[in-house]
Structures are given as C-alpha cells and as structure tokens.
Write a protein that holds these residues in place. Structure first.
Motif, short mmCIF file in Angstrom:
data_model
loop_
_atom_site.label_atom_id
_atom_site.label_comp_id
_atom_site.label_asym_id
_atom_site.label_seq_id
_atom_site.Cartn_x
_atom_site.Cartn_y
_atom_site.Cartn_z
N LYS A 167 -48.01 -1.55 -3.22
CA LYS A 167 -48.56 -0.22 -3.39
C LYS A 167 -48.06 0.58 -4.86
O LYS A 167 -48.62 1.52 -5.17
N GLY A 168 -47.04 -0.05 -5.33
CA GLY A 168 -46.69 0.57 -6.78
C GLY A 168 -45.47 -0.19 -7.30
O GLY A 168 -45.40 -1.33 -6.85
N TRP A 169 -44.89 0.15 -8.67
CA TRP A 169 -44.00 -0.27 -9.43
C TRP A 169 -43.03 0.46 -9.76
O TRP A 169 -43.19 1.63 -9.88
N LYS A 170 -41.71 0.02 -9.59
CA LYS A 170 -40.43 1.01 -9.84
C LYS A 170 -39.77 0.34 -11.07
O LYS A 170 -39.56 -0.90 -11.10
N TYR A 176 -38.43 5.44 -12.41
CA TYR A 176 -39.73 5.89 -12.49
C TYR A 176 -40.62 5.08 -11.77
O TYR A 176 -40.54 3.62 -11.60
N GLU A 177 -41.47 5.79 -10.87
CA GLU A 177 -42.47 4.95 -9.98
C GLU A 177 -43.85 5.02 -10.46
O GLU A 177 -44.22 6.24 -10.73
N TYR A 178 -44.40 3.82 -10.83
CA TYR A 178 -45.78 3.97 -10.96
C TYR A 178 -46.63 3.65 -9.74
O TYR A 178 -46.41 2.85 -8.99
N GLU A 179 -47.78 4.31 -9.71
CA GLU A 179 -48.68 4.22 -8.46
C GLU A 179 -49.88 3.29 -8.68
O GLU A 179 -50.52 3.39 -9.62
N GLY A 180 -49.93 2.37 -7.90
CA GLY A 180 -51.01 1.38 -7.96
C GLY A 180 -50.59 -0.10 -7.94
O GLY A 180 -49.46 -0.56 -8.40
N GLU A 181 -51.42 -0.99 -7.66
CA GLU A 181 -51.28 -2.22 -7.22
C GLU A 181 -50.79 -2.89 -8.36
O GLU A 181 -50.08 -3.95 -8.42
N ILE A 202 -43.24 -2.31 -5.41
CA ILE A 202 -42.71 -1.43 -4.30
C ILE A 202 -43.99 -1.88 -3.31
O ILE A 202 -45.19 -2.00 -3.54
N GLU A 204 -46.12 -1.88 0.52
CA GLU A 204 -46.18 -1.07 1.66
C GLU A 204 -45.52 -1.15 2.83
O GLU A 204 -44.93 -2.22 3.10
#
Ligand SMILES: Cc1cc2nc3c(=O)[nH]c(=O)nc-3n(C[C@H](O)[C@H](O)[C@H](O)COP(=O)(O)O)c2cc1C
Length: 204
Positions: A167-170, A176-181, A202, A204
C-alpha cells in the motif's frame, strides 16, 4: 574448503529397512554404494541418533529398496522426513517381505538387496555399515532416481512468500512514507533525498 564441491557428487536414493524384535522401520538414504563383488558387499551410511541405525546395530540385518523414477514425494516424506520413533512408517504402504522378514517396497523400487552387517564404523555424525548381500532382485524396468532429481524435480519448491498487497513505501533512512503501490524508480525522498532503493514496502 569449498563446501559446494560436495554438491557435485552423484548418488542414487534407497529406502533402507530393518527390524528388531517387533519394531519394523525404514528411512531414506542417498549413501548406498557397492564396495565389493566377491563377495558382493554394499556400504551404507546412517545418521547417528536415528532409529534405523539403532535397530540395524541390534539386528545386524538390513534391506534396501532402490527407488525408481516413478517415486513421489510422499515416499520421501513418509520414510525420510519423520522418525519411526513417532510413527509406524509401514502402516498403509504396499510392501513385501524378504527372506529375513524385512520389508521392501512393492512400488517405486527397481531393485532390492537383502544384507547382513559384516562390519560397522562410527564416523562421528554417521555410522558406516558394510553389508554382505544375501539376496538381490530386479523389481521394475524403471530407471533409478537420483538424489539430484529429488532436489530438482520431486521435492516441492519452497512456497513463494504469501502474496501481500503493497500500500506504500517507507524510507528506511528517515521514515518518510510514500502512498501508493508503485514507487517510481527515480523517486527521491523529499525529506532526506535518498533514492528509491532505500525504500521498503508497507503492506496492507
Ligand atoms: C533425500 C534424502 C536423503 C537422505 N539420506 C540419508 C542418508 O544417506 N543417511 C541417513 O542416515 N539419513 C538420510 N536421510 C534422512 C533420514 O531418512 C531421516 O533422518 C529419517 O527421518 C530417519 O528416520 P528414523 O529415525 O525412523 O530412522 C535422507 C533423507 C532424505 C529425504
């Protein structure tokens, strides 16, 4: 020493069986080789602590079923991945008895050998038994299976890690967290300027 050199040795695979008093047992071995022919003698090597060599030491007899290429993983699981201390490995499997009263496989074996122990040596991790062949039979025209085939074709491949949705990347540097697959390959962390390769998924 390069331990990978040992993977270049070639072996067949057998089901080694024995019986002492009322206990019949067997295990898978890949360490059977003919070491003499007058008289015919086979060498087998068994892991110390296993039930099968313990019984062979007491009974002085063993029988080998040479596994053929029709053998399935079930046979390895039954005889090679559990101990006869916990289960009766011959329950519900088709087998025959040799003249010593030892079981050998009625299916998936291309030959059998009945042996009596003529010498044994403790090698540390294993005990080497030399058996004189009392009887031998060809059981099927199928080619023998090799230890290499067990690893490449018969043994199930490790399960791929359960497919989890990203669901995202950290950023592993600053959090910092990036939202998106999908994180773009050329992405740079807006907080610490580290590249996409420093990001972890990250789930789900
Ligand atoms: C492909 C394969 C090869 C094996 N080779 C050997 C071997 O050469 N010697 C040995 O003692 N055990 C070998 N094993 C392990 C035994 O079969 C295994 O430890 C078994 O569960 C022992 O059972 P037991 O306690 O009933 O004797 C092998 C197992 C597999 C799956």
């Amino acid at each position: 020493m390069d331990n990978k050199a040992f993977f270049d040795l070639v072996y067949g695979v057998c089901m080694l069986s024995t019986k002492y008093e009322d206990k019949i047992n067997g295990c898978i071995i890949n360490t059977c080789v003919q070491v003499a022919n007058e008289p015919a003698r086979l060498a087998i090597s068994c892991i110390n602590g296993n039930l099968t060599p313990e019984l062979i030491k007491k009974s002085g007899i063993f029988t080998l079923s040479v596994l053929d290429s029709t053998v399935t993983f079930d046979v390895f699981k039954r005889f090679g991945l559990q101990s006869g201390r916990d289960v009766d490995k011959f329950e519900g499997i088709d087998h025959l008895l040799d003249e010593q009263g030892l079981p050998y496989l009625a299916e998936h074996a291309d030959a059998m050998f009945s042996c009596k122990v003529v010498s044994s040596q403790d090698l540390g991790s294993h005990t080497l038994f030399i058996g004189e062949v009392l009887d031998a039979k060809v059981l099927s025209p199928e080619p023998p299976v090799t230890y290499g085939e067990y690893h490449s074709r018969i043994k199930p491949k490790p399960q791929t890690v359960e497919q989890k949705k990203i669901k995202g990347w950290k950023c592993s540097i600053c959090g910092y967290e990036y939202e998106g697959e999908t994180l773009p390959e050329d992405f740079m962390c807006p907080w610490c300027s580290h590249p996409a390769s420093d990001f972890e998924p990250i789930y789900e």
